[in-house]
Design a protein around this motif. Structure first.
Motif, PDB file in Angstrom:
ATOM      1  N   LYS A 276      21.386  48.208  15.945  1.00 63.09           N
ATOM      2  CA  LYS A 276      20.284  47.508  15.275  1.00 63.09           C
ATOM      3  C   LYS A 276      19.202  47.113  16.275  1.00 63.09           C
ATOM      4  CE  LYS A 276      19.326  43.675  12.097  1.00 63.09           C
ATOM      5  NZ  LYS A 276      18.298  42.979  12.867  1.00 63.09           N
TER       6      LYS A 276
ATOM      7  N   VAL B  20      17.004  50.011  14.787  1.00 56.30           N
ATOM      8  CA  VAL B  20      16.518  49.470  13.515  1.00 56.30           C
ATOM      9  C   VAL B  20      15.389  48.476  13.734  1.00 56.30           C
ATOM     10  CG1 VAL B  20      17.175  48.248  11.410  1.00 56.30           C
ATOM     11  CG2 VAL B  20      18.784  49.825  12.486  1.00 56.30           C
TER      12      VAL B  20
ATOM     13  N   TRP C 285      18.818  46.516   6.696  1.00 55.81           N
ATOM     14  CA  TRP C 285      20.130  46.267   7.290  1.00 55.81           C
ATOM     15  C   TRP C 285      21.074  45.556   6.326  1.00 55.81           C
ATOM     16  CZ3 TRP C 285      22.234  48.366  11.358  1.00 55.81           C
ATOM     17  CH2 TRP C 285      23.286  47.756  12.026  1.00 55.81           C
TER      18      TRP C 285
END
Length: 427
Positions: free
Chosen positions: A130, A134, A145
């Motif tokens: 992440k 992300v 997420w």
């Protein structure tokens, strides 16, 4: 001569370390400061070495002899005592009467436990993925997420990657399919595949179980086809304006239906994007799904509703500010409560806010408007060669179409053909 407890208790410090032998290489060392501890003097492969057993009196004479006996057996088998006696509980097992076989079983279990503890967990790998991908690549990382945060991490966060096999992951994905639906299950399967792929690439684990789970076996995504009929539109809008909630939410939901916008396109809008004189709203590319600026033509009703929102905002730079903080734009999820209230009042099922676009598109086409104009208003790419070579904006046609659509919505609400400008304020 073998030691006794009485003799050991009488041994005193003499200002330097010295030792007293018990038997067969077991000795008691008396420190210069007065402390006492046991150790064995052993020989392995022709070389002498020392191995400690613990402090006296915590380690008694009898217990020290038991541990020393096992240490001597290990040396006879060509093993260093540390291989079996260094792990936790090993000495206690010897004191309790366990032999070398039991120690070996315990040592193997301890080694496995240490190896597992050293492995990266799914939660750690997900956090790294992440942070590196992300958060840097996604426009709304927290929203995207959500499947990981809500469904994967609660089940797998503390599980080492190497211990997550196909069976475990498949059971989780299929359980999500049963209880949360195919879309959620497929989304979680996709995220698991990305996270494991990232972990394998960075040598955090050696396998990706998600690859062996075919998405087709999880299920097929079905495109939503839900739209509101004319009677349902009437019930929805009537229920919306009669709901006990903030009026700004009601106007926002009405505008989404009227202007065929996505939630994020309206909820993040600032007043600097709206030109009331021209009757236009320019949504910047950063907030558009297509990553291109989108010009929205404003019918008279939309301009009136936006002006009311401006009064409600009390000088906020945002079209839809947070009711509790006018310096922040409203989150799109704030509209869910008012939307659900309208659905409940109108007895409408299986309809989300994004389906407003399905409703508008369906009715506009049925009313005879050009597909190209409808798709442009929806900020969709026009398919085929026409979309490839045509860059027309259809501004006049879109304004005419959206004005007709706004008039239709007013007609549906009032069940009359005459629009009453005070109708929305009266509800």
């Amino acid at each position: 001569m073998a030691l006794t407890d009485t003799e050991i208790r009488k041994l005193k410090a003499i200002g330097k370390d010295y030792q007293k032998a018990d038997a067969k290489g077991l000795v008691l060392v008396i420190r210069a400061a007065g402390g006492k501890f046991w150790r064995g003097e052993l020989r392995l492969n022709g070389k002498k070495f020392r191995y400690g057993y613990g402090n006296y009196p915590e380690m008694t004479l009898d217990n020290a002899r038991k541990i020393h006996a096992v240490a001597r057996q290990l040396v006879e088998f060509g093993k260093h005592p540390a291989t079996l006696l260094d792990h936790p509980q090993a000495k206690r097992m010897v004191i309790d009467g366990c032999g070398i076989k039991e120690l070996e079983i315990q040592a193997i279990a301890h080694q496995k436990a240490e190896a597992i503890q050293a492995m990266m967990t799914f939660g750690e790998a997900a956090g790294k993925y992440k942070a590196e991908w992300v958060d840097k690549k996604w426009k709304a990382p927290d929203k995207g997420w959500a499947p990981v945060r809500l469904h994967l991490l609660p089940k797998l966060a503390d599980t080492p990657l190497e211990l997550i096999d196909v069976a475990l992951l498949r059971e989780l994905i299929y359980d999500l399919r049963e209880h949360k639906g195919v879309v959620t299950a497929l989304s979680c399967h996709g995220w698991a595949n990305r996270i494991f792929g990232y972990a394998v690439e960075h040598d955090y684990c050696t396998h990706n179980p998600a690859v062996l789970i075919k998405a087709a076996r999880v299920g097929n995504r079905t495109k939503r086809t839900r739209w509101l009929s004319t009677p349902e539109i009437r019930r929805y809008l009537t229920g919306l304006y009669q709901a006990d909630c903030y009026r700004g939410y009601k106007l926002a939901l009405h505008l989404l239906l009227m202007l065929t916008l996505r939630k994020s396109e309206l909820c993040g809008a600032a007043w600097c994007e709206i030109d009331f004189d021209k009757g236009e709203m320019l949504i910047p590319a950063a907030r558009m799904k297509t990553k291109k600026d989108h010009l929205v033509m404003l019918p008279a009703q939309a301009a009136e509703m936006l002006q009311e929102l401006q009064r409600l905002g009390g000088g906020s730079p945002w079209v839809l500010p947070m009711p509790t903080n006018p310096n922040r734009a409203m989150h799109s999820n704030n509209l869910d409560g008012a939307h659900n209230a309208a659905l409940a009042a109108g007895e409408i099922a299986d309809y989300n806010i994004h389906d407003h676009r399905h409703t508008a598109s369906t009715h506009l086409r049925e009313q005879g408007h050009s597909p190209e104009v409808v798709e442009t208003a929806l900020s969709h790419a026009i398919p085929g060669m026409a979309g490839t070579y045509s860059h027309a904006q259809y501004k006049n046609q879109r304004l005419e179409m959206l004005q007709s659509w706004a008039n239709f919505l007013d007609t549906v609400m009032t069940e009359r053909t005459v629009i009453q400008a005070t109708f929305r304020k009266a509800l």
